[in-house]
Design a protein around this motif. Structure first.
Motif, PDB file in Angstrom:
ATOM      1  N   ASP A 134       6.359  -5.375  -0.317  1.00  0.00           N
ATOM      2  CA  ASP A 134       7.076  -4.125   0.231  1.00  0.00           C
ATOM      3  C   ASP A 134       6.338  -2.978  -0.652  1.00  0.00           C
ATOM      4  O   ASP A 134       5.498  -3.232  -1.618  1.00  0.00           O
ATOM      5  N   HIS A 135       6.846  -1.802  -0.766  1.00  0.00           N
ATOM      6  CA  HIS A 135       6.304  -0.708  -1.324  1.00  0.00           C
ATOM      7  C   HIS A 135       6.415  -0.671  -2.698  1.00  0.00           C
ATOM      8  O   HIS A 135       5.837   0.367  -3.302  1.00  0.00           O
ATOM      9  N   SER A 136       7.111  -1.471  -3.256  1.00  0.00           N
ATOM     10  CA  SER A 136       7.426  -1.626  -4.612  1.00  0.00           C
ATOM     11  C   SER A 136       6.188  -2.389  -5.322  1.00  0.00           C
ATOM     12  O   SER A 136       6.035  -2.405  -6.436  1.00  0.00           O
ATOM     13  N   GLY A 137       5.484  -2.967  -4.597  1.00  0.00           N
ATOM     14  CA  GLY A 137       4.188  -3.685  -4.955  1.00  0.00           C
ATOM     15  C   GLY A 137       4.194  -5.173  -5.276  1.00  0.00           C
ATOM     16  O   GLY A 137       3.255  -5.767  -5.400  1.00  0.00           O
ATOM     17  N   ASP A 183      -8.580   5.412   0.164  1.00  0.00           N
ATOM     18  CA  ASP A 183      -8.086   5.368  -1.367  1.00  0.00           C
ATOM     19  C   ASP A 183      -6.488   5.607  -1.621  1.00  0.00           C
ATOM     20  O   ASP A 183      -5.793   5.719  -0.456  1.00  0.00           O
ATOM     21  N   ARG A 184      -6.030   5.710  -2.708  1.00  0.00           N
ATOM     22  CA  ARG A 184      -4.712   5.590  -3.040  1.00  0.00           C
ATOM     23  C   ARG A 184      -4.047   6.892  -2.480  1.00  0.00           C
ATOM     24  O   ARG A 184      -2.708   6.851  -2.182  1.00  0.00           O
ATOM     25  N   SER A 235       0.618  -1.243  -0.090  1.00  0.00           N
ATOM     26  CA  SER A 235      -0.071   0.074  -0.065  1.00  0.00           C
ATOM     27  C   SER A 235       0.842   1.329   0.120  1.00  0.00           C
ATOM     28  O   SER A 235       0.335   2.610  -0.268  1.00  0.00           O
ATOM     29  N   GLY A 236       2.050   1.081   0.250  1.00  0.00           N
ATOM     30  CA  GLY A 236       3.151   2.282   0.025  1.00  0.00           C
ATOM     31  C   GLY A 236       3.614   2.784   1.456  1.00  0.00           C
ATOM     32  O   GLY A 236       4.425   3.694   1.400  1.00  0.00           O
ATOM     33  N   VAL A 237       3.213   2.345   2.489  1.00  0.00           N
ATOM     34  CA  VAL A 237       3.329   2.848   3.526  1.00  0.00           C
ATOM     35  C   VAL A 237       3.820   1.739   4.841  1.00  0.00           C
ATOM     36  O   VAL A 237       3.935   0.482   4.456  1.00  0.00           O
ATOM     37  N   PHE A 247      -3.102   4.379  14.993  1.00  0.00           N
ATOM     38  CA  PHE A 247      -2.485   4.913  13.762  1.00  0.00           C
ATOM     39  C   PHE A 247      -3.107   6.036  12.985  1.00  0.00           C
ATOM     40  O   PHE A 247      -4.099   6.113  12.656  1.00  0.00           O
ATOM     41  N   HIS A 248      -2.328   7.120  12.813  1.00  0.00           N
ATOM     42  CA  HIS A 248      -2.825   8.319  12.445  1.00  0.00           C
ATOM     43  C   HIS A 248      -2.328   8.763  10.955  1.00  0.00           C
ATOM     44  O   HIS A 248      -2.939   9.365  10.107  1.00  0.00           O
ATOM     45  N   GLU A 249      -1.129   8.207  10.637  1.00  0.00           N
ATOM     46  CA  GLU A 249      -0.359   8.671   9.365  1.00  0.00           C
ATOM     47  C   GLU A 249       0.593   7.565   9.125  1.00  0.00           C
ATOM     48  O   GLU A 249       1.199   6.879   9.859  1.00  0.00           O
ATOM     49  N   GLY A 250       0.799   7.228   7.637  1.00  0.00           N
ATOM     50  CA  GLY A 250       1.609   6.045   7.499  1.00  0.00           C
ATOM     51  C   GLY A 250       3.097   6.591   7.035  1.00  0.00           C
ATOM     52  O   GLY A 250       3.088   7.756   6.444  1.00  0.00           O
ATOM     53  N   ALA A 251       4.166   6.006   7.378  1.00  0.00           N
ATOM     54  CA  ALA A 251       5.471   6.517   7.314  1.00  0.00           C
ATOM     55  C   ALA A 251       5.733   5.712   5.816  1.00  0.00           C
ATOM     56  O   ALA A 251       5.234   4.665   5.669  1.00  0.00           O
ATOM     57  N   VAL A 252       6.774   6.383   5.449  1.00  0.00           N
ATOM     58  CA  VAL A 252       7.083   5.751   3.990  1.00  0.00           C
ATOM     59  C   VAL A 252       8.544   5.546   3.847  1.00  0.00           C
ATOM     60  O   VAL A 252       9.374   6.046   4.674  1.00  0.00           O
ATOM     61  N   PHE A 253       8.881   4.798   2.882  1.00  0.00           N
ATOM     62  CA  PHE A 253      10.231   4.510   2.506  1.00  0.00           C
ATOM     63  C   PHE A 253      11.059   5.583   2.470  1.00  0.00           C
ATOM     64  O   PHE A 253      10.605   6.696   1.930  1.00  0.00           O
TER      65      PHE A 253
END
Lengths: 129, 129, 129, 129
Positions: free
Chosen positions: C18-21, D115-116, B20-22, B65-71
């Motif tokens: 992972d975040h690459s999908g 959503d995304r 999902s990206g997070v 969980f309020h916000e997702g951290a990203v790579f």
């Protein structure tokens, strides 16, 4: 011609071990990846991914396990690399336990670059020389 | 009476994220544990485990969980703790993203000490004051 | 002389990607291990560990990654194995995506048996023939 | 009004445990998620994500740990759920060890749909009744 030797520190936490008392074998791949990301640069990797849609992918990994690392170990991840072609980097990586006389784990990891559609891309101009 | 505020840095790697990206939600528990181990001291934890057979166990964890951290995020894990009794420590922990105005994730984690037979033990005399 | 072909099903969950999908590369080692444990038998492995103090350890793993598995894939893990000596089993393992025409990932995994002091032990008399 | 009780089986593998001998605490969140995905349906979740760009996110998780599961356990993950509003599902989940007289771990997990762009979305019309 290989690169200089790069050192990266990985701490062994509860999360890394399994019930046999040592680090779960798949987790050494995580340490190796963290070291590679330290070399390429997290900011540059993040920029490549979020702005250009380019990421690195492992397409081969050969691992040898000689000794298990344990909870509390501060590991020294030693890395050299070769830019084998425009498309491929080979990383020679070792896990050293504190006071170890030889590597606990060794790995040869081959990386390529892919775009968001998983198509091969030339390696970006990053400081891998 | 709560402790001082402790800061611990956690880098977000590929291994931490999901598609999902997070960051995958369970992995914040790992960051929280790494921060607690930094506070207690890895060497002391390792000595307690390997020499005295005593380990810490989570018996309750409440997470928001309020916000997702990203790579690529360099996270600031902020921790305060209360020694609630001879047997129990409560940890108040937060994940802060770079430049964040409020915590991305908050957690209240209750820890006890167990011996190798999983019997409750008084907390060891560690520097948690 | 190799074994028969063994099939094991692994479902791809959020936790695996992972975040690459796609599935994080280290996680294929988990699928391979689950398949091997299915072959040896979880109850037998558990008995060997808890009663005899004997466990299996990976000492070599050679992996090739051809295609990424995605969330929702039901993977077919295909395994053959050779008992190379009294001390060593070599597992030939493949990950197949639904409808795939060739394996997404292939691995050759070498296993040995260790006692609780990490000393080499002959393989137990398990049904690996 | 709560749902019927749903059962899901989770096998404890090496990967799930830590060096204290039991399942690493964060991994129970993975078992809970696998059970929820079994209820919603992996195919439906995959379709929602890949075609509509909609995913589920945990925004709260309250966990209590009573007993550690060990390697070899075949766990029964028991789940009930309430659709609290158009936007929120609350899952009441328990981990049962073989022959256990009470749950080893209990969790209350709150889910929303995003959503995304990580914007809140009404829950899709899935069979959660």
């Amino acid at each position: 011609m290989s690169s200089q030797l790069h050192h990266f520190t990985a701490q062994v936490y509860y999360e890394d071990t399994d019930h046999s008392g040592v680090v779960y074998h798949a987790n050494y791949l995580k340490y190796f990846e963290r070291a590679r990301e330290d070399i390429i640069g997290i900011e540059e990797l993040s920029r490549l991914w979020h702005e250009e849609g380019v990421g690195f992918a492992v397409y081969r990994a050969d691992l040898s396990f000689h000794e298990g690392a344990v909870f509390g170990d501060t590991l020294d991840i030693r890395t050299r690399w070769d830019k084998e072609s425009l498309y491929r980097v080979i990383w020679h990586q070792e896990v050293w336990r504190p006071g170890g006389e030889k590597p606990a784990v060794t790995g040869e990891i081959h990386l390529v670059c892919l775009d968001r559609n998983k198509k091969l891309r030339p390696l970006p101009e990053i400081s891998l020389d």
